[in-house]
Design a protein around this motif. Sequence first.
Motif, PDB file in Angstrom:
ATOM      1  N   ALA A   8       0.835  -1.207   0.000  1.00 43.29           N
ATOM      2  CA  ALA A   8       0.000   0.000   0.000  1.00 43.29           C
ATOM      3  C   ALA A   8       0.867   1.253   0.000  1.00 43.29           C
ATOM      4  CB  ALA A   8      -0.940  -0.012   1.198  1.00 43.29           C
ATOM      5  N   THR A   9       1.955   1.236   0.751  1.00 42.56           N
ATOM      6  CA  THR A   9       2.878   2.371   0.796  1.00 42.56           C
ATOM      7  C   THR A   9       3.505   2.592  -0.569  1.00 42.56           C
ATOM      8  OG1 THR A   9       3.332   2.043   3.134  1.00 42.56           O
ATOM      9  CG2 THR A   9       4.977   3.279   1.879  1.00 42.56           C
ATOM     10  N   ARG A  10       3.869   1.498  -1.230  1.00 43.24           N
ATOM     11  CA  ARG A  10       4.470   1.594  -2.560  1.00 43.24           C
ATOM     12  C   ARG A  10       3.460   2.185  -3.559  1.00 43.24           C
ATOM     13  NH1 ARG A  10       6.809  -2.693  -2.186  1.00 43.24           N
ATOM     14  NH2 ARG A  10       5.306  -4.159  -3.023  1.00 43.24           N
ATOM     15  N   ARG A  11       2.213   1.731  -3.520  1.00 44.31           N
ATOM     16  CA  ARG A  11       1.175   2.263  -4.419  1.00 44.31           C
ATOM     17  C   ARG A  11       0.924   3.746  -4.145  1.00 44.31           C
ATOM     18  NH1 ARG A  11      -1.092  -2.617  -3.375  1.00 44.31           N
ATOM     19  NH2 ARG A  11      -2.527  -1.772  -1.836  1.00 44.31           N
ATOM     20  N   LEU A  12       0.827   4.109  -2.875  1.00 47.78           N
ATOM     21  CA  LEU A  12       0.610   5.512  -2.512  1.00 47.78           C
ATOM     22  C   LEU A  12       1.776   6.369  -2.984  1.00 47.78           C
ATOM     23  CD1 LEU A  12      -0.877   7.814  -1.100  1.00 47.78           C
ATOM     24  CD2 LEU A  12       0.222   7.081   1.042  1.00 47.78           C
ATOM     25  N   SER A  13       2.979   5.876  -2.792  1.00 50.59           N
ATOM     26  CA  SER A  13       4.173   6.618  -3.224  1.00 50.59           C
ATOM     27  C   SER A  13       4.152   6.859  -4.727  1.00 50.59           C
ATOM     28  CB  SER A  13       5.446   5.862  -2.837  1.00 50.59           C
ATOM     29  OG  SER A  13       5.525   5.728  -1.439  1.00 50.59           O
ATOM     30  N   GLU A  14       3.799   5.846  -5.472  1.00 54.18           N
ATOM     31  CA  GLU A  14       3.734   5.990  -6.932  1.00 54.18           C
ATOM     32  C   GLU A  14       2.627   6.970  -7.330  1.00 54.18           C
ATOM     33  OE1 GLU A  14       2.706   3.332 -10.849  1.00 54.18           O
ATOM     34  OE2 GLU A  14       3.843   2.383  -9.234  1.00 54.18           O
ATOM     35  N   ASP A  15       1.459   6.840  -6.705  1.00 57.05           N
ATOM     36  CA  ASP A  15       0.355   7.755  -7.005  1.00 57.05           C
ATOM     37  C   ASP A  15       0.735   9.202  -6.711  1.00 57.05           C
ATOM     38  OD1 ASP A  15      -1.172   5.561  -7.736  1.00 57.05           O
ATOM     39  OD2 ASP A  15      -2.386   5.558  -5.896  1.00 57.05           O
ATOM     40  N   LEU A  16       1.384   9.435  -5.583  1.00 56.74           N
ATOM     41  CA  LEU A  16       1.807  10.793  -5.213  1.00 56.74           C
ATOM     42  C   LEU A  16       2.846  11.333  -6.183  1.00 56.74           C
ATOM     43  CD1 LEU A  16       2.053  10.576  -1.333  1.00 56.74           C
ATOM     44  CD2 LEU A  16       0.522  12.040  -2.655  1.00 56.74           C
ATOM     45  N   ARG A  17       3.820  10.497  -6.531  1.00 55.45           N
ATOM     46  CA  ARG A  17       4.855  10.931  -7.468  1.00 55.45           C
ATOM     47  C   ARG A  17       4.249  11.330  -8.800  1.00 55.45           C
ATOM     48  NH1 ARG A  17       6.984   8.421 -11.425  1.00 55.45           N
ATOM     49  NH2 ARG A  17       6.358   6.348 -10.757  1.00 55.45           N
ATOM     50  N   LEU A  18       3.356  10.500  -9.309  1.00 55.71           N
ATOM     51  CA  LEU A  18       2.723  10.800 -10.592  1.00 55.71           C
ATOM     52  C   LEU A  18       1.851  12.050 -10.514  1.00 55.71           C
ATOM     53  CD1 LEU A  18       1.780   7.198 -11.767  1.00 55.71           C
ATOM     54  CD2 LEU A  18       3.517   8.711 -12.753  1.00 55.71           C
ATOM     55  N   ALA A  19       1.078  12.188  -9.442  1.00 56.88           N
ATOM     56  CA  ALA A  19       0.218  13.366  -9.294  1.00 56.88           C
ATOM     57  C   ALA A  19       1.054  14.641  -9.204  1.00 56.88           C
ATOM     58  CB  ALA A  19      -0.678  13.224  -8.062  1.00 56.88           C
ATOM     59  N   CYS A  20       2.122  14.606  -8.409  1.00 59.90           N
ATOM     60  CA  CYS A  20       2.989  15.781  -8.287  1.00 59.90           C
ATOM     61  C   CYS A  20       3.635  16.129  -9.622  1.00 59.90           C
ATOM     62  CB  CYS A  20       4.061  15.550  -7.222  1.00 59.90           C
ATOM     63  SG  CYS A  20       3.424  15.550  -5.535  1.00 59.90           S
ATOM     64  N   MET A  21       4.077  15.111 -10.343  1.00 59.78           N
ATOM     65  CA  MET A  21       4.696  15.325 -11.648  1.00 59.78           C
ATOM     66  C   MET A  21       3.704  15.949 -12.624  1.00 59.78           C
ATOM     67  SD  MET A  21       7.031  12.313 -13.303  1.00 59.78           S
ATOM     68  CE  MET A  21       5.647  11.595 -14.133  1.00 59.78           C
ATOM     69  N   ARG A  22       2.503  15.429 -12.637  1.00 61.37           N
ATOM     70  CA  ARG A  22       1.487  15.936 -13.572  1.00 61.37           C
ATOM     71  C   ARG A  22       1.064  17.359 -13.229  1.00 61.37           C
ATOM     72  NH1 ARG A  22      -1.312  10.118 -13.571  1.00 61.37           N
ATOM     73  NH2 ARG A  22      -0.086   9.230 -15.266  1.00 61.37           N
ATOM     74  N   ILE A  23       0.884  17.636 -11.950  1.00 60.12           N
ATOM     75  CA  ILE A  23       0.531  19.000 -11.533  1.00 60.12           C
ATOM     76  C   ILE A  23       1.656  19.957 -11.906  1.00 60.12           C
ATOM     77  CG2 ILE A  23       0.271  20.505  -9.504  1.00 60.12           C
ATOM     78  CD1 ILE A  23      -2.299  19.170 -10.121  1.00 60.12           C
ATOM     79  N   SER A  24       2.890  19.564 -11.625  1.00 58.47           N
ATOM     80  CA  SER A  24       4.036  20.412 -11.946  1.00 58.47           C
ATOM     81  C   SER A  24       4.079  20.713 -13.444  1.00 58.47           C
ATOM     82  CB  SER A  24       5.327  19.729 -11.503  1.00 58.47           C
ATOM     83  OG  SER A  24       6.436  20.501 -11.857  1.00 58.47           O
ATOM     84  N   ARG A  25       3.891  19.684 -14.250  1.00 57.02           N
ATOM     85  CA  ARG A  25       3.915  19.856 -15.706  1.00 57.02           C
ATOM     86  C   ARG A  25       2.775  20.769 -16.152  1.00 57.02           C
ATOM     87  NH1 ARG A  25       3.529  14.622 -17.614  1.00 57.02           N
ATOM     88  NH2 ARG A  25       5.692  14.390 -17.062  1.00 57.02           N
ATOM     89  N   ARG A  26       1.573  20.561 -15.632  1.00 54.42           N
ATOM     90  CA  ARG A  26       0.429  21.398 -16.020  1.00 54.42           C
ATOM     91  C   ARG A  26       0.645  22.853 -15.633  1.00 54.42           C
ATOM     92  NH1 ARG A  26      -4.818  19.528 -16.956  1.00 54.42           N
ATOM     93  NH2 ARG A  26      -5.126  21.716 -17.520  1.00 54.42           N
ATOM     94  N   VAL A  27       1.144  23.082 -14.422  1.00 57.79           N
ATOM     95  CA  VAL A  27       1.378  24.460 -13.977  1.00 57.79           C
ATOM     96  C   VAL A  27       2.408  25.126 -14.870  1.00 57.79           C
ATOM     97  CG1 VAL A  27       2.337  25.870 -12.109  1.00 57.79           C
ATOM     98  CG2 VAL A  27       0.653  24.108 -11.587  1.00 57.79           C
ATOM     99  N   ARG A  28       3.480  24.410 -15.193  1.00 61.91           N
ATOM    100  CA  ARG A  28       4.523  24.983 -16.058  1.00 61.91           C
ATOM    101  C   ARG A  28       3.991  25.332 -17.429  1.00 61.91           C
ATOM    102  NH1 ARG A  28       7.908  20.625 -14.545  1.00 61.91           N
ATOM    103  NH2 ARG A  28       7.735  19.866 -16.645  1.00 61.91           N
ATOM    104  N   PHE A  29       3.174  24.463 -17.995  1.00 60.48           N
ATOM    105  CA  PHE A  29       2.771  24.645 -19.382  1.00 60.48           C
ATOM    106  C   PHE A  29       1.422  25.334 -19.550  1.00 60.48           C
ATOM    107  CE2 PHE A  29       6.079  21.455 -19.664  1.00 60.48           C
ATOM    108  CZ  PHE A  29       6.887  22.062 -20.607  1.00 60.48           C
ATOM    109  N   GLU A  30       0.694  25.565 -18.476  1.00 59.11           N
ATOM    110  CA  GLU A  30      -0.556  26.307 -18.580  1.00 59.11           C
ATOM    111  C   GLU A  30      -0.287  27.800 -18.687  1.00 59.11           C
ATOM    112  OE1 GLU A  30      -3.740  25.471 -18.961  1.00 59.11           O
ATOM    113  OE2 GLU A  30      -3.199  23.366 -19.026  1.00 59.11           O
ATOM    114  N   SER A  31       0.874  28.232 -18.229  1.00 58.18           N
ATOM    115  CA  SER A  31       1.195  29.657 -18.302  1.00 58.18           C
ATOM    116  C   SER A  31       1.803  29.976 -19.661  1.00 58.18           C
ATOM    117  CB  SER A  31       2.161  30.030 -17.183  1.00 58.18           C
ATOM    118  OG  SER A  31       3.378  29.340 -17.327  1.00 58.18           O
ATOM    119  N   ASP A  32       1.803  31.249 -19.989  1.00 62.06           N
ATOM    120  CA  ASP A  32       2.389  31.732 -21.233  1.00 62.06           C
ATOM    121  C   ASP A  32       3.849  31.276 -21.295  1.00 62.06           C
ATOM    122  OD1 ASP A  32       3.742  33.379 -23.105  1.00 62.06           O
ATOM    123  OD2 ASP A  32       2.184  34.885 -22.909  1.00 62.06           O
ATOM    124  N   HIS A  33       4.307  30.906 -22.445  1.00 67.24           N
ATOM    125  CA  HIS A  33       5.663  30.364 -22.603  1.00 67.24           C
ATOM    126  C   HIS A  33       6.672  31.467 -22.924  1.00 67.24           C
ATOM    127  CE1 HIS A  33       3.338  26.794 -22.592  1.00 67.24           C
ATOM    128  NE2 HIS A  33       4.298  26.011 -22.990  1.00 67.24           N
TER     129      HIS A  33
END
Length: 143
Positions: A8-33
């Motif tokens: 369960a810890t491994r699954r949670l860790s993976e879910d958190l890593r992916l969510a953080c990565m996706r949010i980071s990418r969206r925030v970076r690319f949602e703004s004007d380049h």
Amino acid sequence: MPTKEAAATRRLSEDLRLACMRISRRVRFESDHEVAPHQFSVLSRIEDGPLTPRALADIEKVSAPSMTRTVGCLVEDGLAERAAHPDDGRQVLVTITAQGREVLRATRARRDAWMVARVAELSAQERATLADAAKILAEIAAR
């Protein structure tokens, strides 16, 4: 065989890593380049004071030639300046310009606006959960 808790810890860790990565990418690319993400990162590093290209390369975990190219683009665009190092004539210091500070301010404002719009759609309970999660994630990042 791993325990259920370890799995369960491994699954949670993976879910958190992916969510953080996706949010980071969206925030970076949602703004004007106006600047590329790696250039924005370098500008934010020199916002509080000048650094050598070598120090920037070490902080950003890139090669010295790669950082030299990034700094060159920032200087060419008027967002940063190179100046002689006061203690070592063989080195240069990279400083942010007023235009570079404005790019940081505007980019952060756009990124914040994107995130505020998403968080505003959440319930009060979801926002409270995110507030707790933000504290925990900040602690993880600081380790």
